[in-house]
Design an enzyme around this catalytic site. Structure first.
Site, short mmCIF file in Angstrom:
data_model
loop_
_atom_site.label_atom_id
_atom_site.label_comp_id
_atom_site.label_asym_id
_atom_site.label_seq_id
_atom_site.Cartn_x
_atom_site.Cartn_y
_atom_site.Cartn_z
N SER A 107 0.83 -1.22 0.00
CA SER A 107 0.00 0.00 0.00
C SER A 107 0.86 1.26 0.00
CB SER A 107 -0.87 0.00 1.27
OG SER A 107 -1.39 1.29 1.52
N TYR A 130 -2.27 5.47 -4.21
CA TYR A 130 -3.31 6.48 -3.95
C TYR A 130 -2.82 7.73 -4.63
CZ TYR A 130 -5.83 3.94 -0.23
OH TYR A 130 -6.60 3.06 0.48
N THR A 156 -5.92 2.57 -6.78
CA THR A 156 -7.17 2.48 -6.01
C THR A 156 -8.05 3.69 -6.30
OG1 THR A 156 -6.13 1.16 -4.31
CG2 THR A 156 -8.12 2.35 -3.66
N LYS A 252 -8.49 -0.74 -8.98
CA LYS A 252 -9.11 -1.35 -7.81
C LYS A 252 -10.21 -0.46 -7.23
CE LYS A 252 -7.81 -3.12 -3.21
NZ LYS A 252 -8.32 -2.13 -2.26
N HIS A 276 -13.64 -2.02 -1.01
CA HIS A 276 -12.62 -1.67 -0.02
C HIS A 276 -12.88 -2.39 1.31
CE1 HIS A 276 -9.41 1.57 -0.02
NE2 HIS A 276 -9.32 1.17 1.23
#
Ligand SMILES: Cc1cc2nc3c(=O)[nH]c(=O)nc-3n(C[C@H](O)[C@H](O)[C@H](O)COP(=O)(O)O)c2cc1C
Length: 388
Positions: A107, A130, A156, A252, A276
């Site tokens: 992440s 992100y 994402t 995603k 999520h």
């Protein structure tokens, strides 16, 4: 040590071992948690067809997603703050995944940095992006993931705003943490976790601290992250990010057939049908319910991965039999990591593979590639009858 036979066993050990604020951070959904609950309970509605008198001797759970071979079609999903569940959590989870032969996704909001993970394992991993308002920072992140040899960029799309989780606010889980007396009292009882944390390589966001000017203490980090998620992210921007990356892209957070078609249009390699893990839009349908309408919309033009709610190999089997090319697990491996570090992640993967393999055999199949709707009993109206 108790006998561990399923993912719920790992969860119980995890709950005892890790400070409450980090357990709650994992084990919650947004607002009323309806979507969080239904992600798992909807899997239970689908039943399996038992088949007998089939030669079950040579079985295979191996799969391929975006051209990558894996021992089973299950990737580890990106999970923020993994390194607070267990010291060096991202490095340990990545190594467990690599040894097991499944992809690991790091992440953006990880504790270990991209470089930490790249140094710790020998194979490639996936990096989850992100998009931030600070476009230079986003570009540098993409470049760092390229330099580290990441084999896919997972962008994402369902977190331009952070869903509210009541427990996190009450526990003071924020950057910097607001330590309440209850939180401090609970931390004091988690000495096993605490001792290990003392030797952790990092205890703050490794992809941010040291990579953004002026971010050098928890307060400045908190202020920066709170206002950084890019509210203006749209399909044009997604296309530009994909161009910048130039490699395999997985989008995603797709839960709508029209969005899935857009993902095909911009040329993504795969989508993750995901809400999520019920942490963003509370009231959205579970991922497993949305899978069929999305598969129908894309008609095989893109690979489809499903996550949210998977707690067993039976769940994986159901997703694959409904038509997904692969799956991702979040909490299922975090329970293992928090319970027992790298060994716990391996245990979680072993549990899921055994369940997948045995369930497949009892359904009369010997290869996950042959799973299909013929193996399932899906209740009528499972996708729901909603007015347009
Ligand atoms: C504690 C936690 C943190 C997460 N952090 C991220 C993240 O940083 N980036 C991301 O794309 N998804 C994140 N997710 C979502 C997961 O990638 C995945 O979609 C979700 O966990 C799947 O649901 P499951 O936990 O029921 O398997 C997070 C999920 C959890 C539980």
């Amino acid at each position: 040590m108790p006998v561990i036979t399923n993912i719920q066993d790992l969860k119980r050990i995890y709950e005892r071992r890790v400070p409450r604020m980090f357990f709650d951070y994992t084990e919650s959904g947004s607002w009323t948690e309806q979507t969080f609950r239904e992600n798992s309970s909807d899997f239970e509605q689908i039943r399996l067809r038992q088949k007998v008198a089939v030669d079950m001797s040579n079985r295979s759970t191996a799969g391929t997603v975006i051209g990558q071979k894996m021992t089973m079609p299950v990737a580890l999903a990106p999970v923020g703050l993994t390194g607070m569940q267990h010291a060096d959590g991202e490095m340990k989870a990545a190594r467990a995944a690599q040894k097991f032969g499944v992809p690991y996704t790091l992440s953006t909001m990880s504790i270990n940095s991209i470089e930490d993970v790249a140094e710790h394992i020998s194979g490639p991993f996936w990096f989850q992006l992100y998009t931030m308002k600070d476009t230079d920072y986003t570009s540098r992140l993409i470049q760092r993931a390229k330099d580290a040899g990441c084999s896919a960029l997972v962008i994402t799309l369902d977190l331009q705003l952070l869903g509210q989780r009541h427990k996190d606010l009450k526990n003071g889980l924020s950057a910097p943490p607001k330590l309440t007396p209850r939180t401090i009292a609970n931390l004091a009882t988690k000495w096993g976790w605490g001792i290990e944390m003392l030797s952790a390589k990092r205890r703050s966001f490794g992809n941010i601290v040291g990579h953004v000017d002026g971010i050098d203490d928890p307060a400045s980090l908190g202020a920066w992250t709170a206002e950084q998620f890019d509210l203006t992210l749209d399909w044009d921007k997604i296309s530009k990010l994909m161009e910048q990356w130039g490699g395999k892209v997985i989008l995603k957070g797709i839960l709508d057939p029209e969005d899935a078609k857009m993902a095909v249009k911009v040329g993504a390699d795969a989508i993750v049908v995901s809400n999520h893990g019920g942490r963003q839009l509370d009231g959205a349908l579970s991922s497993i319910r949305m899978l069929t309408p999305i598969l129908d919309a894309v008609g095989g033009d893109i690979e489809v991965i499903l996550d949210s709610g998977i707690r067993s190999g039976q769940d994986v089997l159901k997703a694959l039999a409904m038509g997904a090319n692969g799956t991702m697990i979040g909490r299922s491996y975090i329970y293992g990591l928090g319970a027992m570090g790298q060994k716990g992640v391996t245990t979680a993967l072993e549990i899921i593979r055994k369940e997948l393999d045995m369930t497949m055999a009892l359904c009369g199949e010997t290869n996950v590639a042959n799973l299909g709707r013929h193996n399932l009993l899906i209740p009528e109206g499972f996708e729901g009858r909603w007015q347009d």
